[in-house]
Design an enzyme around this catalytic site. Structure first.
Site, PDB file in Angstrom:
ATOM      1  CE1 TYR A   1      -2.225  -3.679  -5.729  1.00 54.69           C
ATOM      2  CE2 TYR A   1      -1.231  -1.644  -6.010  1.00 54.69           C
ATOM      3  CZ  TYR A   1      -0.910  -2.760  -5.479  1.00 54.69           C
ATOM      4  OH  TYR A   1      -0.645  -3.049  -4.436  1.00 54.69           O
TER       5      TYR A   1
ATOM      6  CD1 TRP B   1      -2.213   2.213  -2.184  1.00 55.34           C
ATOM      7  CD2 TRP B   1      -2.440   2.653   0.013  1.00 55.34           C
ATOM      8  NE1 TRP B   1      -2.064   1.012  -1.352  1.00 55.34           N
ATOM      9  CE2 TRP B   1      -1.523   1.374   0.405  1.00 55.34           C
ATOM     10  CE3 TRP B   1      -3.461   3.279   1.397  1.00 55.34           C
ATOM     11  CZ2 TRP B   1      -1.124   1.037   1.496  1.00 55.34           C
ATOM     12  CZ3 TRP B   1      -2.905   2.725   3.122  1.00 55.34           C
ATOM     13  CH2 TRP B   1      -1.588   1.494   2.471  1.00 55.34           C
TER      14      TRP B   1
END
Length: 774
Positions: A123, A125
Site C-alpha cells: 500500500y 502508491w
C-alpha cells in the site's frame, strides 16, 4: 508485428527520445554516460510538476538499497529474534540466499498455518507501471500459494468510499465537467481540499489538464470560498474568501447552514420531496426535536469558531446563487469521517441544485484532473492478481481473511478479536508472516509507535523496496527493487480523464544488484515451483506487448483505432480523441431528469439522508442520518494545539522525501506551521526547533510562523520519515502523534488528523542530541 503473447527480451526505442511516466506526470529522461542527468516534461503536459526534476535522484540516491540484506539475528536465530527489528545489524547476502530464505518461510507458513497467517500487502502508491505494479505481482504470487489476508477499503478514501454507496449508490462519482462549471456556476466552495497541491498527482500519470480551468476560474466572475483550518494554496492562488473552522467541526458548520436555510424558508422543499429519502429525521435533528440542541448559527459559532454572522451570510449567498460544492478527502480522514461527505450531500440537497448545470456537489475535483472532460477510449488493463491457487488450499478456519486496511495494526496486536465493520463481524486472524512491497506503512499508518510495537509480533517480515524507508529498516529480509527509470513498462494516462496510453522506456541500468519487481517475483515463483503459472510464459516485454495489444479490440469496438505496437512503442504514447459532449456533462442529470427511469442505486432509489440499513447496525459512532460528533480531544492548555496533517506539495506520502535521506536518517528537518500570533506568545521564531508531543509520541520539527494557519492549530505535512532517536521522532512523521482509532464502526477508515499536541522549544545539535528548554 509479433503476437501479443510471444516473449521478446528487448523493446527497441530505435533512437527516438526516451519517454516514461510517474504519478507527477509524463517525462523524457535525459541520459549521459549511463546516468539520468535531467528529465524534461512531456510536451503535451498542461502544467508540468516541479517534482519531476527530483526523479533524477532515483538512480543515485544515497538511500538506495543496493543488495539483498538479512537482519543479523534473523539469519542466526530465525523468527525468534523479532524484537530486534529496527535495531539490528544488516548482513549482505546473495540473491539466491535471500530468495531461498523467503521461499522457505512461505512454504512453512502455508504448510503449518494456511493463508490466514500470511499478510501480503503493498500500500502506498508503488510504480505507475502496469507490469511492475508491486502489489499486483506480490498478491498474484500469494494467491497461487493459496491466498492471504487481504485488506478492504483504503487509507485515502476509507470513510467516503464506504458511506457514499449508502447515500448516492456509488463510491466513485463522476463530477460535473469544468467547462460546464465555468459557464454556469456563480459560487464554488472548495471544502477541505487544495487542488493546486493534490491535483499535481494521479494514480497513474496525469496531463494536468485541470490547471487551465483553475486559471480561467481565477479570471472569471465566479466567487469562490475555501473552507479549511489551514489556508490552501488554491485559496491564495484564487485570492478567495478563506473560512477556517476548528478541525473536526465541518459538519457543525454544515448543520448551521442548513438550519439557516430552513429557518429562512430557503430550503429547496420540492427537491427534497422528489429526490431525497429521510430528510425529516435530519431536519428534526437540525431543529432540536431529536436531542434538544438547536443547530443554529450561534450554536455553530461556539463549536467551529466561525462567527454566526459569517455563517448566515454564507448560507444566504450559496442559496441565492448557482453553487458547486467541491469537497476533498482530508476531512473524512478523521474521527467520524463518514459524517463529512454525508452531511455535504445533505447540504447540497437542501440547496437543491444537484443535476443543474454548474450546481451540486463533487468529490474528486482535487485529484487526478477530476472534472476535466473525459476522452474517448479504453484504458489498458494490467496483470491480474486474481488467479486460482496451485498449492492445496487450506481454509482459514474461524478467522476472517479480509480485514479493514487501517486496522491491520490492531489485528497484529489482537489476534482473535472480533470487530464491527460495515454491518458485519470480522474476526482477526493470527498473522505469522508479512510481505510488504512498494509501500511504506510507517509513513501512513496512525500512531507510529503502536505500529512499531505491532510490527515486532509476526515471525517474519519481508520488504522489497528501492530505498531504506522506515518499513525496510524494520524488516527481517530486504530485497532491492529497481525504479521506474530502470525497467520498461506501460500505463494508461489519466485516472478520471482517460487520456491515452504511454510507454515507460528503460533509461538506465539499476544500481548495485537491484532487480525489477517482475523479476523479483518471477525468481521467487521459480523457487516455489510456480513460475509457469505466475509468468504464463511471458517476460517483461511479452507482458507489455500483451497489455497493449489487448486494448486494440475494445477500442476498435467504440471507433478508436490504435497504432500497431511497434509504432506505439517508438512514438512512446497514444492520446485518445476528445469527446465534445463531455464538456457539458452534469453529475446526476439523468437521475434529476428521470428519477423513476434512472434511479440511484440506493435503497430508495433517491439520495439517502436517512439510511435504514446503517440505522439497523446500531452503531453509536455512525447512526442512520448524518450527525455532528464533537472532537474527542479539545484544546485545553495555553501551549496545546489542534494537529492538522496536510498533503505535502514536494512529495507523495514518503516518496521523493526518502531520496533526500540516508540510512542514518533525514537530511532536512520537517516543518511545523504555526500561526504567527501563537508563535509569538510561545516566544518562537521561524527556523527554531520545537518538540510536538502528546501521549502517543514526540516529534521534532522546525517552526514556520504563518498567517495561513488558524489560531490554535499546528500543521505538519504527511509523509515525514519516521526516525526515532531516544524516543523522539526526529524525522517529523506526523502520524507519530495521531491516535490509531477507526473513523467509525462503519468504514473503520484511516484517521490522519486527530487531537491535540503540546509545543515546546528544544535545542538541536548536529549529533541529534535533544534538550528541552524549560
Amino acid at each position: 508485428m509479433e503476437s501479443a503473447g510471444k516473449n521478446t527480451n528487448q523493446l527497441d526505442v530505435r533512437g527516438n527520445q526516451l519517454i516514461s511516466a510517474s504519478h507527477w506526470g509524463i517525462f523524457h529522461p535525459i541520459v549521459q554516460d549511463g546516468r539520468v542527468v535531467d528529465v524534461q516534461p512531456f510536451e503535451k503536459d498542461s502544467a508540468p510538476s516541479k517534482n519531476l526534476k527530483k526523479l533524477v535522484k532515483l538512480q543515485t540516491s544515497s538511500n538506495r538499497i543496493l543488495h539483498p540484506y538479512v537482519r543479523k539475528e534473523y539469519l542466526e536465530k530465525g523468527p525468534a529474534s523479532s524484537e530486534k527489528r529496527g535495531k539490528d545489524e544488516w548482513i549482505q547476502v546473495t540473491w539466491d540466499e535471500a530468495l531461498d530464505l523467503v521461499a522457505s518461510e512461505i512454504k512453512r507458513i502455508y504448510k503449518n498455518f494456511g493463508p490466514a497467517a500470511m499478510f501480503g500487502r503493498s500500500y502506498g502508491w508503488k510504480s505507475s507501471g502496469l507490469v511492475h505494479s508491486a502489489h499486483t505481482l506480490q498478491q498474484r504470487l500469494l494467491n497461487l500459494c493459496g491466498g492471504f489476508v487481504e485488506c478492504a477499503n483504503s487509507f485515502s478514501t476509507g470513510a467516503i468510499a464506504t458511506i457514499l454507496p449508502y447515500v448516492t449508490g456509488s463510491s466513485e462519482l463522476k463530477s460535473t465537467a469544468w467547462p460546464n462549471i465555468l459557464k454556469h456556476s456563480e459560487r464554488i466552495v472548495f471544502w477541505g481540499c487544495d487542488p493546486l497541491v493534490t491535483g499535481d498527482i494521479d494514480w497513474i500519470a496525469p496531463l494536468h489538464r485541470a490547471q487551465k480551468y483553475l486559471d480561467q476560474l481565477k479570471s472569471s466572475s465566479i466567487k469562490t470560498y475555501s473552507i479549511n483550518p489551514v489556508r490552501p494554496e488554491t485559496s491564495k492562488f484564487l485570492e478567495n474568501d478563506w473560512i477556517a473552522p476548528k478541525p473536526g467541526t465541518d459538519t457543525a458548520l454544515m448543520l448551521a447552514l442548513m438550519h439557516e436555510l430552513i429557518a429562512a424558508g430557503m430550503a429547496n422543499k420540492s427537491f427534497l420531496d422528489k429526490y431525497t429519502f429521510g430528510f425529516d429525521a435530519l431536519k428534526n435533528y437540525i431543529l432540536c426535536s431529536t436531542d434538544g440542541v438547536e443547530k443554529n448559527a450561534e450554536w455553530a459559532e461556539k463549536e467551529t469558531g466561525i462567527q454566526a454572522s459569517v455563517i448566515r451570510n454564507l448560507a444566504q449567498d450559496l442559496a441565492t446563487h448557482r453553487t458547486m460544492l467541491m469537497i476533498g478527502w482530508g476531512p473524512q480522514r478523521a474521527r467520524y469521517g463518514e459524517q463529512f461527505p454525508w452531511m455535504a450531500y445533505a447540504l447540497a440537497c437542501v440547496l437543491g441544485q444537484i443535476g443543474l448545470p454548474g450546481g451540486g456537489i463533487g468529490s474528486n475535483y482535487h485529484y487526478s484532473d477530476g472534472g476535466v472532460p473525459v476522452r474517448k477510449g479504453k484504458q489498458p488493463r494490467g496483470i491480474s492478481s486474481k488467479v486460482a491457487p496451485v498449492w492445496p488450499y487450506k481454509k482459514p478456519g474461524e478467522f476472517s481473511q479480509k480485514i479493514p486496511v487501517a486496522s491491520f495494526v490492531d489485528c497484529f496486536l489482537n489476534p482473535g478479536k472480533v470487530i464491527d465493520f460495515n454491518g458485519k463481524k470480522v474476526k482477526y486472524p493470527e498473522v505469522k508472516m508479512v510481505m510488504w512491497t512498494g509501500g511504506n506503512p510507517f509513513s501512513h499508518q496512525p500512531e507510529t509507535n503502536r505500529l512499531k510495537k505491532a510490527w515486532s509480533i509476526p515471525e517474519t517480515v519481508v520488504v522489497s523496496d528501492h530505498v531504506w524507508s522506515a518499513t525496510a529498516r524494520h524488516a527481517d529480509l530486504v530485497l532491492p527493487a529497481s525504479t521506474t527509470l530502470e525497467r520498461n513498462d506501460i500505463v494508461g494516462i489519466g485516472t478520471y480523464t482517460n487520456d491515452g496510453i504511454v510507454a515507460m522506456h528503460k533509461a538506465v541500468e539499476a544500481p548495485g544488484e537491484a532487480k525489477s519487481d517482475y523479476e523479483i517475483y518471477t525468481l521467487l515463483a521459480e523457487k516455489l515451483g510456480l513460475k509457469e503459472a505466475f509468468t504464463e510464459g511471458l517476460d517483461e516485454a511479452g507482458w507489455i506487448r500483451k497489455i497493449y495489444n489487448d486494448t486494440l479490440a475494445p477500442n476498435k469496438k467504440i471507433g478508436v483505432e490504435l497504432p500497431a505496437f511497434e509504432e506505439f512503442w517508438t512514438q512512446g504514447y497514444v492520446l485518445y480523441p476528445e469527446d465534445p459532449e463531455e464538456g457539458e456533462y452534469v453529475a446526476f442529470a439523468d437521475f434529476i431528469n428521470s428519477p423513476e427511469g434512472t434511479p440511484l442505486k440506493t435503497e430508495s432509489g433517491k439520495f439517502q439522508l436517512f439510511s435504514p440499513t446503517i440505522d439497523s447496525f446500531g452503531y453509536e459512532d455512525c447512526r442512520g442520518y448524518p450527525m455532528y460528533f464533537r472532537p474527542e480531544e479539545l484544546r485545553a492548555a495555553e501551549n496545546e494545539f489542534f494537529l492538522v496533517s496536510l498533503k505535502a506539495s514536494d512529495r507523495l506520502h514518503g516518496q521523493l522525501h526518502n531520496l533526500d535521506a540516508t540510512f542514518d536518517g533525514p537530511k532536512v528537518s520537517e516543518k511545523v506551521r504555526i500561526n504567527r500570533e501563537d508563535g509569538e506568545k510561545l516566544g518562537l521564531q521561524s527556523g527554531e526547533k520545537v518538540e510536538l508531543s502528546n501521549s502517543r509520541g514526540i516529534v521534532v520539527a522546525t517552526v514556520e510562523l504563518s498567517d495561513d494557519v488558524a489560531i490554535g492549530v499546528v500543521a505538519v505535512c504527511h509523509g515525514g520519515m519516521f526516525f526515532p532517536i531516544a524516543n523522539k521522532d526526529v524525522g517529523g512523521c506526523s502520524n507519530t502523534l495521531v491516535k490509531d482509532v477507526p473513523t467509525s464502526s462503519l468504514s473503520r477508515g484511516n484517521v490522519a488528523s486527530y487531537g491535540t499536541v503540546k509545543v515546546r522549544k528544544v535545542l538541536y545539535s548536529k549529533r541529534q542530541n535533544l534538550m528541552l528548554i524549560p
